[in-house]
Design an enzyme around this catalytic site. Structure first.
Site, PDB file in Angstrom:
ATOM      1  N   HIS A   1       6.337  96.224 -16.152  1.00  0.00           N
ATOM      2  CA  HIS A   1       6.512  94.795 -16.409  1.00  0.00           C
ATOM      3  C   HIS A   1       6.112  94.500 -17.854  1.00  0.00           C
ATOM      4  CE1 HIS A   1       6.024  93.849 -11.970  1.00  0.00           C
ATOM      5  NE2 HIS A   1       5.323  94.965 -12.031  1.00  0.00           N
TER       6      HIS A   1
ATOM      7  N   GLU B   1       1.630  96.391 -16.437  1.00  0.00           N
ATOM      8  CA  GLU B   1       2.070  95.315 -17.330  1.00  0.00           C
ATOM      9  C   GLU B   1       1.830  95.729 -18.779  1.00  0.00           C
ATOM     10  OE1 GLU B   1       3.374  92.315 -16.638  1.00  0.00           O
ATOM     11  OE2 GLU B   1       2.809  91.860 -14.566  1.00  0.00           O
TER      12      GLU B   1
ATOM     13  N   HIS C   1      10.760  95.878 -13.719  1.00  0.00           N
ATOM     14  CA  HIS C   1      10.679  94.730 -12.814  1.00  0.00           C
ATOM     15  C   HIS C   1      12.086  94.182 -12.581  1.00  0.00           C
ATOM     16  CE1 HIS C   1       8.260  90.834 -11.770  1.00  0.00           C
ATOM     17  NE2 HIS C   1       8.698  91.445 -10.701  1.00  0.00           N
TER      18      HIS C   1
ATOM     19  N   ASP D   1      12.150  91.427 -17.171  1.00  0.00           N
ATOM     20  CA  ASP D   1      11.212  92.303 -17.874  1.00  0.00           C
ATOM     21  C   ASP D   1      11.276  93.749 -17.389  1.00  0.00           C
ATOM     22  OD1 ASP D   1       9.966  91.068 -15.488  1.00  0.00           O
ATOM     23  OD2 ASP D   1       8.161  92.136 -16.069  1.00  0.00           O
TER      24      ASP D   1
END
Length: 185
Positions: free
Chosen positions: A37, A119, A155, A165
């Protein structure tokens, strides 16, 4: 570096900030997927403080107009990689972080069950830093020593039409085999 028996990575480049936003994985779940992500709060922002606050349920949604839509949201990720390559772990890799949402790909659903969410601090409008990409590769190598990781997806791969993303600036070379979701590392 290694993973403790409880799924927390021990390394001098990893900070721990336990999030309350997780639960246990279904019994017998094979953790075989990484979901990549990107996140920035506010959009195009470069501070990790708001992201940490979001994952720890302490984000003051009055601080920015775009934060209003985050009020009452309970999300997390296993890891966040900052622009300088530093890593924060929010959820034990043994547990289910709440990062994927409604998700499906490869005839599989609910990617939170069997994936590790990573992330990158950034957005879909600009390139990621080399330090982030280097650390992502190192993190995946470490994860593979403990978990039978086979796939790596964006994602956007698991939530098409809902998520974009990590976006067009994310470099997949060296991370997954050409034209597949299979890990190359």
């Amino acid at each position: 570096m290694w993973f403790d028996d409880d799924g927390w990575l021990r390394a001098d480049w990893v900070a721990r900030m336990p999030s309350p936003n997780y639960d246990t994985r279904p019994l017998g779940t094979r953790i075989d997927t990484v979901v990549v992500h990107c996140i920035s709060l506010p959009e195009r922002g470069r501070s990790k403080q708001y992201i940490e606050d979001l994952f720890l349920n302490r984000l003051d949604t009055s601080l920015h107009p775009s934060f209003g839509e985050l009020h009452g949201l309970h999300v997390s990720s296993h890891f966040l990689i900052d622009r300088d390559g530093s890593v924060t772990q929010f959820v034990s890799a043994d547990n289910r972080a709440w990062h994927a949402g409604i998700s499906c790909a490869m005839d599989r659903q609910n990617f939170n069950h069997f994936s590790i969410g990573i992330e990158l601090l950034g957005d879909v409008y600009s390139p990621f830093e080399p330090a982030q990409m280097d650390r992502l590769q190192l993190l995946i190598v470490e994860l593979k020593k403990t978990y039978p990781l086979k796939y790596i997806l964006a994602h956007s791969d698991i939530a098409p039409g809902r998520k974009t993303d990590p976006g067009p600036f994310f470099e997949w070379k060296g991370l997954r085999k050409s034209m597949t979701y299979e890990l190359a590392l």
